[in-house]
Every structure is written in C-alpha cells, then in structure tokens.
Design an enzyme around this catalytic site. Structure first.
Site, PDB file in Angstrom:
ATOM      1  N   LEU A  49       0.879  -1.163   0.000  1.00  0.00           N
ATOM      2  CA  LEU A  49       0.000   0.000   0.000  1.00  0.00           C
ATOM      3  C   LEU A  49       0.919   1.215   0.000  1.00  0.00           C
ATOM      4  CD1 LEU A  49      -3.047   0.604   0.122  1.00  0.00           C
ATOM      5  CD2 LEU A  49      -2.876   0.631   2.613  1.00  0.00           C
ATOM      6  N   ASP A  50       0.706   2.163  -0.912  1.00  0.00           N
ATOM      7  CA  ASP A  50       1.585   3.326  -1.041  1.00  0.00           C
ATOM      8  C   ASP A  50       1.799   4.025   0.303  1.00  0.00           C
ATOM      9  OD1 ASP A  50       1.826   2.945  -3.727  1.00  0.00           O
ATOM     10  OD2 ASP A  50       0.553   4.623  -4.327  1.00  0.00           O
TER      11      ASP A  50
END
Length: 331
Positions: A49-50
């Site tokens: 997840l960024d």
C-alpha cells in the site's frame, strides 16, 4: 558509552492483524513495527500500500503467511480524491507539477461526469506508472524514474467492478473529484485518477487515497498502529484473527481425526464433496485449520498445509493444548 541494545526474544505467533496503515509508512515499515511489537518469528504482508495511502493492510504471522497470496488476488475498495487541473510526475501530491490546465464548466457537467464514470467501469486497460514497484530487468520502475529514465510499459487489463465519481471542492474551493473504486488486483488508483482527469480534459492527480476493504476485510475491523503500540502484550495478541480469516470465500470441509492426520501427511481423501477450486480444511476435534486444498471427482487434494507444530502452537495459544493429540497422534 551507549547502553547495549536489548535483544528481542522472538516467539511463534500465528494469525492475521488487520492494520489501519498510517500515512507516510511503507507497508514493510508497518509490518516490521507490528512484528517487533508482537515479538513474532515470522511475518509478511498481503501486498503493498503506497506510503501516501492509509487503510486496510492485513499482516500475516506464522501459519497465516502461507495464505497471504490469497489477499493479493482479492477484490479491493478505495476512497480517493483527485485534484483537477494539475498533473504531477508521480500521479499524486508528492510529485513535481508537470502541467496546469484551466477548468471550464463544460468539462464538469453532470452528463460529462456520468459518461466518464461509465467509461472507466468494467474491463479497462492501464499503463503501469513509472513510480511503482513493478520490475524491469530486476530493477523496480521507481528506481528508473528517480534516475530520470523512462521505461516502456505495456498496458494491462484490470477490472473496475464499481466506480462512483462525485464532483466536490477542497478547503480552498478548488474542484476535486471524490472517487469510490472497487477493483481487481493490479489496479493503480493513481493511474485511474490521472486517466479520469485526462478524459475530463483537464488532468488530475491524487491528494488522498484510503483502502477501505480487501477481500471482505473492512477498515472498521482494523486497529491503528498507534493504538496497537499503546496496548499491553495480551491485548495485542487478542487483536489477531485466526489464519482462516483469510479463507472466508473457501468451501469449508471438516475431517475426523483419522482423515485429518492423513490429509496433513499430504494424502488425498475421498468424500461426497462437490468440485471446488478452493477448500479450507479443518480437523473436527478440536476444530482447527489444517490447510487448504481443492476437490475434484470426489477427492480432497491437499494444496497448502499447516505443519503439526504450527497446529500445536495455535491450539496452545487457545489454551486447548491437551486435545491437540487427537489430530497429531495420527501422523
């Protein structure tokens, strides 16, 4: 002189922690922090997840890591905000500005927005962004991007199962699009935001991204890293879901002790089961996960199994160590 560092005594921990990943943390940063807090021997996450994204990040410990790949394949839901009229090098607020475009009323009519929403619902093709972890010749694309090198990327098909676009404005009154996206694996929401901005004729970049669900595991069930850190050890362990939390969409099959022992040895079992590609297999007494398999032509075929010691440790963690022999003695 600096005091010697205290060595963390690792231990077997089995289960799934639903973490609400904080802003600014990479998925691995969050994983290592939770692993340290639990003193876990083995851990893994279920897909990145960024750092600029928040939300659902299932973390797997011990036996649960054997099923982490299933969450990579899961359908996911995101909430995002696309800032209109400005494009950036990264597709989000971290990048440098590439271009600015004046926004006209004709670009943002309800009819235009509805048409774009329809355009990006269903099977679509995306070109993966340069600022991504995809690899080319063993090197992540973002490494090329940081060096100023543009690499050719082939477009890939992804599925947008549901898309809702709502025209809004930010605190300064600038027009933004609020997006809710349910999509297949491999979908880049930053790229979707850019493509929607391009389709509207003004360009866009994301200023907010939050994952609210992955494979039916919703953000309302998550714990924040700050809250998790503030807990004592017993409270942290109580936050863990069992490994089978990752197998909600599997057909559940329960075996008696003799069949359970043979299944754990990798032996196929026969029964009146329908054909099914994904089966979660449990022992009957005590009720505990043995592994996953598939059924075909009345046979239950083992695919991924827990080890006897993992099962024993899970049972002991539930203070049910004594009944464990009913399964394990058959091996």
């Amino acid at each position: 002189m600096n005091a010697p560092r205290t060595r963390v005594q690792r231990r077997p921990v089995h289960g799934v922690l639903l973490l609400d990943k904080p802003l600014g943390f990479s998925s691995n940063d969050a994983l290592q922090k939770a692993k340290w807090l639990l003193r876990a021997e083995k851990a893994g996450h279920t897909g990145t997840l960024d750092p600029l994204a928040t939300g659902v990040l299932p973390l797997c410990f011990g036996a649960a890591t054997k099923f982490s790949q299933l969450q990579l394949e899961a359908v996911k839901t995101y909430e995002a905000i696309a800032y209109l009229g400005v494009t950036t090098t990264t597709g989000d607020a971290e990048g440098d500005v590439l271009a600015r475009c004046a926004i006209t009323p004709e670009m943002l009519t309800p009819e235009r927005l509805a048409a774009v929403q329809q355009q990006f619902t269903g099977a679509i093709r995306q070109v993966p962004p340069m600022y991504s972890a995809l690899k080319k010749d063993g090197k992540a694309l973002y490494e090329y991007a940081r060096a100023g090198v543009e690499v050719e990327r082939a477009a890939r098909e992804v599925e947008i199962h549901a898309l809702r676009l709502v025209l809004s404005s930010d605190a300064q009154g600038h027009p933004v699009i609020r997006m809710v996206v349910t999509c297949s694996k491999g979908t880049y929401i930053r790229t979707l935001g850019e493509d929607i901005g391009a389709a509207l004729g003004c360009g866009a970049h994301l200023t907010f991204l939050r994952r609210t669900d992955t494979g039916g595991l919703g953000v309302e069930r998550c714990v924040t890293l700050a809250d998790f850190e503030a807990m004592n050890e017993a409270q942290r362990l109580a936050c863990l879901l069992p490994p089978e939390a990752l197998l909600a969409d599997h057909l559940h099959v329960t075996l008696g002790s003799e069949d359970a022992g043979r299944f754990l040895s990798g032996v196929r079992r026969r029964g009146a089961w329908p054909n099914h590609p994904a089966v979660a297999v449990f022992g009957h007494s005590p009720h505990t996960l043995l592994g996953v398999g598939h059924t075909v032509a009345g046979e239950l075929v083992p695919d991924r199994l827990l080890s006897p010691i993992e099962i024993q440790q899970i049972l002991e963690s539930r203070t049910l160590a004594a009944p464990a022999a009913s399964i394990l003695e058959t091996l």
